[in-house]
Design a protein around this motif. Structure first.
Motif, PDB file in Angstrom:
ATOM      1  N   SER A 158       0.826  -1.212   0.000  1.00 22.84           N
ATOM      2  CA  SER A 158       0.000   0.000   0.000  1.00 22.84           C
ATOM      3  C   SER A 158       0.855   1.256   0.000  1.00 22.84           C
ATOM      4  O   SER A 158       0.540   2.244  -0.666  1.00 22.84           O
ATOM      5  N   LEU A 202      -6.327   6.279  -5.400  1.00 26.39           N
ATOM      6  CA  LEU A 202      -7.512   5.500  -5.061  1.00 26.39           C
ATOM      7  C   LEU A 202      -8.639   5.900  -5.991  1.00 26.39           C
ATOM      8  O   LEU A 202      -8.925   7.085  -6.161  1.00 26.39           O
ATOM      9  N   ALA A 234     -17.245   3.979  -2.355  1.00 21.05           N
ATOM     10  CA  ALA A 234     -15.947   4.637  -2.517  1.00 21.05           C
ATOM     11  C   ALA A 234     -15.911   6.045  -1.938  1.00 21.05           C
ATOM     12  O   ALA A 234     -14.969   6.414  -1.222  1.00 21.05           O
ATOM     13  N   ARG A 253     -15.673   6.117   1.842  1.00 25.57           N
ATOM     14  CA  ARG A 253     -14.360   5.697   2.351  1.00 25.57           C
ATOM     15  C   ARG A 253     -13.303   6.784   2.122  1.00 25.57           C
ATOM     16  O   ARG A 253     -12.404   6.957   2.941  1.00 25.57           O
ATOM     17  N   VAL A 254     -13.385   7.513   1.022  1.00 29.26           N
ATOM     18  CA  VAL A 254     -12.464   8.628   0.789  1.00 29.26           C
ATOM     19  C   VAL A 254     -12.613   9.663   1.903  1.00 29.26           C
ATOM     20  O   VAL A 254     -11.625  10.177   2.434  1.00 29.26           O
ATOM     21  N   HIS A 270      -5.515  11.484  -5.471  1.00 32.74           N
ATOM     22  CA  HIS A 270      -4.088  11.239  -5.261  1.00 32.74           C
ATOM     23  C   HIS A 270      -3.504  12.256  -4.283  1.00 32.74           C
ATOM     24  O   HIS A 270      -4.198  13.171  -3.827  1.00 32.74           O
ATOM     25  N   GLY A 330       0.040   6.335  -1.898  1.00 30.61           N
ATOM     26  CA  GLY A 330       0.192   5.211  -0.985  1.00 30.61           C
ATOM     27  C   GLY A 330       0.963   5.574   0.266  1.00 30.61           C
ATOM     28  O   GLY A 330       0.542   5.276   1.395  1.00 30.61           O
ATOM     29  N   SER A 388      -5.955   1.384  -9.746  1.00 27.11           N
ATOM     30  CA  SER A 388      -6.292   2.112  -8.518  1.00 27.11           C
ATOM     31  C   SER A 388      -7.541   1.595  -7.804  1.00 27.11           C
ATOM     32  O   SER A 388      -8.027   2.230  -6.868  1.00 27.11           O
ATOM     33  N   ASN A 389      -8.040   0.422  -8.208  1.00 28.71           N
ATOM     34  CA  ASN A 389      -9.129  -0.200  -7.452  1.00 28.71           C
ATOM     35  C   ASN A 389      -8.622  -0.971  -6.235  1.00 28.71           C
ATOM     36  O   ASN A 389      -9.418  -1.371  -5.393  1.00 28.71           O
ATOM     37  N   SER A 390      -7.310  -1.184  -6.143  1.00 31.33           N
ATOM     38  CA  SER A 390      -6.798  -1.994  -5.030  1.00 31.33           C
ATOM     39  C   SER A 390      -6.876  -1.248  -3.705  1.00 31.33           C
ATOM     40  O   SER A 390      -7.299  -1.816  -2.689  1.00 31.33           O
ATOM     41  N   LEU A 391      -6.457   0.012  -3.664  1.00 26.30           N
ATOM     42  CA  LEU A 391      -6.559   0.774  -2.427  1.00 26.30           C
ATOM     43  C   LEU A 391      -8.021   0.947  -2.024  1.00 26.30           C
ATOM     44  O   LEU A 391      -8.364   0.903  -0.844  1.00 26.30           O
ATOM     45  N   LEU A 392      -8.884   1.123  -3.034  1.00 27.85           N
ATOM     46  CA  LEU A 392     -10.315   1.226  -2.754  1.00 27.85           C
ATOM     47  C   LEU A 392     -10.824  -0.043  -2.086  1.00 27.85           C
ATOM     48  O   LEU A 392     -11.511   0.004  -1.060  1.00 27.85           O
TER      49      LEU A 392
END
Length: 535
Positions: free
Chosen positions: A53, A60, A97, A100-101, A134, A141, A386-390
């Motif tokens: 991460s 994200l 999403a 969570r942001v 970002h 990250g 960028s879907n992984s951090l989400l």
């Protein structure tokens, strides 16, 4: 700074009620969401340092800009996933999403904003809109992890134990009852056993199984191996994403040239200065990652070389817009404002992992998983950028909520941790190097039956002969990836078979496998080899 290992329970006797294995984004976010419930976070490296991460550059993905929508985000996710995305899962994640942001903003993450205070967003490959939030262009990250690490340290209910690598789940029947971990220093003689009512695996991906990867050494697939050896189902293990633009300067792990560079107009060229992606896909440099990775791989295999050229599109603005990549290039004697950057494909992300449901529950009682170690169905065969951090923050929150609903906090004291001392098996660097080399060669960007069968035979031997728990876990996860790849007789997303180069509509579905299944596949495939070798 980690807390000292104290065999006595924390105040209230609840410290080991929930144990989270992994100090990356999913693990820390889950711990914060569980507060004020006492939680122990077990991390092999200092908090945040051993997590992929922290290395994420792009950001994200979230539909927070005017004109965008979660539905559009979900559609892009489904298209990128090459036919096997769980569509209901994708839509639900994309709809969470924005919330969570805002959670991350509340924890102190300094996402970039415009003069009006609105989040600024960029575009990455296969997204139909600018929706990547970002920090300082390419430092998302690291900034997210720094903010969450500070929040964790300031939360009294979270105890962090650093310097212990989890090796095995403690079982009570088919129910997970704790975890066994070993000290990661050179002595390595301390073994810690932490009982728990709930265990959350947030151990990251499998990058270190490959010779060339963008991930830290801690991403060795241990979480998948531990769950699989305990009997959990593993999903979609064959789908491995290779980032097409790792910076090829001989470092391990390989530094990453973020996809946002191509989003801002950087192009891919060979040594002769020819752009090669236009003939491979209508979207050129912004094609899905698997296609770009194969294009880069083909240029390198043909000894034409592959380079990322940002001179025209970014030029003098490079240092300001992409400071992380700029500093990396300068450290290797490359000025990216005036020179093309040498690149190569590197293992970057694993779409497969421990099978979980919409709440992050695994197929074993008492065990949840979140982040890259889990397979939720969101990514399908090919993760959208960028879907992984989400996914990590969405499932970190979902796991915390599910544990809270299913397991009310313990009223009495929990069992105390146990510490024992035992000889530490020496590291098997030769076996680890052999495993990583064969995974890159035979279970990498391009696969076929002969290579996969050869890999399975070697993996079985390494697992059988190894005395090192870490290497055995690596071999178990490698076995699952290779066996799954051998079983899928088609090419789809991050899985490309030279002997089955087309997608087969009949195989447009997810795959699920236990470790026993993988062993049966491996033994059946390699039986003639074992007989011939006299084994």
């Amino acid at each position: 700074m980690s807390h000292p290992i104290d065999p006595s329970p924390e105040p209230g006797g609840l410290a080991n009620d929930v144990v989270i294995i992994g100090g990356g984004l999913a693990g820390l976010f889950c711990a914060l969401r569980l507060a004020p419930r006492p939680v122990t976070v077990l991390a092999a490296a200092p908090l945040g340092e051993g997590a992929s991460s922290a290395w994420a550059q792009g950001g994200l993905a979230a539909a927070v800009a005017d004109g965008d929508s979660p539905e559009a985000h979900a559609r892009d996710t489904i298209v990128a996933g090459a036919g096997i995305v769980d569509e209901a899962m994708a839509l639900s994640v994309c709809r969470e999403a924005g919330e969570r942001v805002h959670d991350l903003l509340a924890y102190g993450v300094p996402f970039d904003k415009d003069l009006q205070g609105r989040l600024t967003v960029s575009r990455e490959a296969a997204h139909s809109a600018r929706r990547i939030v970002h920090v300082h262009g390419d430092a998302a990250g690291a900034a997210i992890m720094a903010a969450l690490a500070e929040a964790v340290k300031a939360t009294p209910s979270i105890r962090v134990i650093e310097g212990f690598a989890a090796e095995e789940l403690v079982m009570s029947g088919r129910h997970v009852a704790g975890v066994m971990a070993r000290k990661t220093d050179e002595a390595g003689s301390q073994v810690l056993i932490l009982p728990a009512r709930a265990v959350v695996l947030a151990t990251g991906g499998i990058g270190h199984l490959y010779k060339v990867t963008t991930n830290p050494p801690e991403s060795s697939g241990a979480g998948i191996a531990m769950a699989a050896r305990a009997g959990a189902k593993i999903a979609d293990a064959e789908f491995v994403q290779f980032h097409p633009t790792a910076i090829d300067i001989g470092r391990d792990p390989a530094p990453l040239a973020t996809e946002a560079l191509r989003g801002d107009g950087a192009v891919l060229i060979n040594r002769a200065g020819e752009r090669f992606m236009a003939k491979l896909h209508q979207d050129g440099e912004l094609a899905p990652r698997d296609i770009v990775a194969r294009g880069v791989f083909a240029e390198i295999a043909a000894v034409r070389g592959a380079y990322l050229d940002a001179r025209q599109a970014i030029g003098a603005a490079f240092a300001e817009k992409f400071p992380t990549v700029h500093a990396t290039c300068l450290s290797a004697g490359i000025d990216p404002a005036h020179e093309p950057i040498p690149i190569a494909p590197a293992e970057h992300y694993h779409m497969g992992g421990i099978a979980v449901d919409t709440h992050g529950r695994t197929t074993l009682g008492g065990l949840w998983a979140a982040g890259e170690v889990a397979s939720t169905g969101l990514h399908g065969a090919n993760r959208l950028a960028s879907n992984s951090l989400l996914e990590a923050v969405v499932f970190g929150a979902r796991v915390a909520a599910d544990i809270g609903e299913r397991l009310p906090a313990r009223q009495g004291p929990s069992p105390a941790p146990k510490i024992r001392h035992e000889p530490c098996p020496p590291p098997e660097t030769a076996g680890e190097s052999e495993l990583r080399r064969l995974m890159s060669t035979d279970v990498g960007v391009i696969r076929d039956e002969a290579g996969l069968t050869r890999a399975l035979a070697t993996i079985l031997r390494i697992e059988r002969e190894s005395h090192c728990p870490c290497l055995r876990n690596m071999a178990v996860t490698a076995l699952l990836v290779a066996a799954s790849a051998l079983q899928r007789h088609e090419s789809r997303g991050g899985h490309w078979r030279a002997d089955y180069p087309s997608a087969d509509p009949a195989q447009a579905h997810r795959t699920f496998m236990t470790l026993d299944d993988a062993r049966a596949i491996a033994h059946a495939a390699t039986a003639p080899r074992r007989v011939a070798a006299g084994r």
